[in-house]
Design an enzyme around this catalytic site. Structure first.
Site, mmCIF file in Angstrom:
data_model
loop_
_atom_site.group_PDB
_atom_site.id
_atom_site.type_symbol
_atom_site.label_atom_id
_atom_site.label_comp_id
_atom_site.label_asym_id
_atom_site.label_seq_id
_atom_site.Cartn_x
_atom_site.Cartn_y
_atom_site.Cartn_z
ATOM 1 N N HIS A 126 0.803 -1.227 0.000
ATOM 2 C CA HIS A 126 0.000 0.000 0.000
ATOM 3 C C HIS A 126 0.843 1.289 0.000
ATOM 4 O O HIS A 126 0.683 2.155 0.850
ATOM 5 C CB HIS A 126 -0.968 0.003 1.194
ATOM 6 C CG HIS A 126 -1.909 -1.149 1.212
ATOM 7 N ND1 HIS A 126 -2.862 -1.311 2.190
ATOM 8 C CD2 HIS A 126 -2.058 -2.212 0.375
ATOM 9 C CE1 HIS A 126 -3.555 -2.414 1.950
ATOM 10 N NE2 HIS A 126 -3.068 -2.978 0.853
ATOM 11 N N TYR B 248 -10.221 -9.714 4.274
ATOM 12 C CA TYR B 248 -9.976 -10.948 3.514
ATOM 13 C C TYR B 248 -10.420 -12.183 4.289
ATOM 14 O O TYR B 248 -10.716 -13.219 3.689
ATOM 15 C CB TYR B 248 -8.497 -11.041 3.133
ATOM 16 C CG TYR B 248 -8.081 -9.947 2.173
ATOM 17 C CD1 TYR B 248 -8.624 -9.878 0.898
ATOM 18 C CD2 TYR B 248 -7.173 -8.975 2.552
ATOM 19 C CE1 TYR B 248 -8.272 -8.873 0.019
ATOM 20 C CE2 TYR B 248 -6.798 -7.962 1.683
ATOM 21 C CZ TYR B 248 -7.352 -7.913 0.418
ATOM 22 O OH TYR B 248 -7.003 -6.910 -0.449
#
Length: 371
Positions: free
Chosen positions: A153, A266
């Protein structure tokens, strides 16, 4: 002597592998009929971004730190680029050519810069010499603070706004709460002047404890950004499992991550407090399931009038380009064929054709009208 021969062979190999290959074409079906896709250059190793020069040349970055100049069917590696930390999603990332390039010869690069045992997103400026093979006067204009040791990220795009300032995206670096923390650069869209100084009208410039470069916050991992021709800035950012977003960027606005999201972790667990909260902006559009959006453009309509103002967003997940209408923003078409693959970046050329950079193919392609 043997070293000189080997170096010459390597040089010739690089040149030959980057010849324009306009004869190699495929078709692509679309709402505007059959389009032609030409491979323009090949042989890239994890390409990340590209930008057009005013003379028709193209600059291409590779994640490992290489910057290339494509012109007249040849590739030249540009020396003088800043050292990068090529780890995970980090490395040499975006390249931007400003409007005054013919006068300034400046280009701008985003990259992951070493910080102790970790790295974080940085922005550098350099001057491209007339022969197009060297950067000089390289200067780090900005580097985000509090970098992590992981490789997730980083963002990272840079766009020149209509007022001449630079907007930079920085991801949350895997530290979700940092996106809501005004004392951190992470999970933000930042705004600086061309020389790296601070614009006086940045919204948090006088807020105690806040990073003065912050323009907007509450972002997860914005890997696409574009100006729409009217001064508005749009960002495409990765959600988690679902919840990839298109956001219209407004000064001092909180876009909610990780308090609100249309995706889930997730693991399948719920993210934050739901999909909406007072004081937090809603996305213009979101994808569920995620498409893993990367580079994006707002199209001028020069070659396809019906697509004027539409957004085109590269997908790293479904081997396609997503086309979205402008008002309201909604996905209306997916463009793909056998060569699209995992697309990292796309740009509009001066003639209105759309070029894209396929990470899967390691190649640069041009999309134009069918015959």
């Amino acid at each position: 002597m043997a070293m000189r021969i080997n170096c010459l062979a390597l040089f010739l190999g690089l040149v030959l592998s980057f010849e324009v290959r306009a004869a190699e074409e495929t078709g692509l079906e679309s709402s505007q009929g059959r389009l032609i896709v030409n491979q323009m250059a090949e042989g890239f190793d994890i390409p990340w971004a590209f930008a057009f020069l005013p003379d028709g040349g193209v600059l291409v970055t590779e994640r490992e730190g290489e910057l290339y100049h494509l012109k007249d069917g040849r590739r030249t590696q540009i020396v003088g680029t800043p050292p990068v930390v090529a780890r995970g999603q980090g490395g040499l990332m975006d390249v931007m050519v400003p409007r005054d390039f013919d006068q300034s010869r400046e280009i701008f690069l985003t990259f992951s810069k070493k910080q102790g045992r970790g790295a974080n997103t940085a922005l550098a400026r350099g001057v491209l010499n007339p022969s197009g093979d060297r950067l000089t006067e390289v200067k780090i204009l900005f580097e985000a603070a509090e970098g992590g040791t992981g490789g997730r990220h980083f963002g990272s795009r840079v766009v020149e706004a209509t007022d001449g300032t630079l907007l930079i995206t920085v991801g949350d670096r895997g530290d979700r709460p940092s996106a809501q923390d005004l004392s951190s650069h992470q999970g933000k869209v930042l705004r600086i002047n061309r020389d790296g100084t601070l614009p006086s009208d940045n919204p948090f410039a006088s807020t105690p404890g806040a990073k003065p470069e912050i323009w907007s916050f509450g972002h997860r991992n914005p890997q696409g950004m574009a100006e729409d021709g009217r001064g508005r800035i749009l960002v495409a950012e990765h959600g988690a499992r679902g919840g990839d977003e298109i956001n219209l960027i407004r000064k001092a606005t909180n876009y909610g991550w990780p308090v609100i999201s249309y995706g889930r972790h997730y693991s399948g667990a719920k993210i934050g407090e739901g999909t909406a909260k007072a004081g937090m902006a809603q996305p213009e559009w979101y994808w569920d399931p995620s498409i893993a959006p990367s580079g994006m453009i707002v199209y001028s309509g020069k070659m396809w009038r019906a697509w004027r103002g539409d957004l085109f967003v590269a997908s790293l997940k479904f081997d396609m380009i997503s086309r979205l209408s402008a008002a309201p923003v909604r996905e209306v078409e997916r463009l793909s064929n056998e060569v699209t693959g995992r697309i990292r970046d796309l740009q509009e050329a001066s003639d209105g054709s759309i070029w894209f950079l396929s990470e899967t193919e390691g190649a640069l392609f041009r999309v134009s009208k069918g015959r």
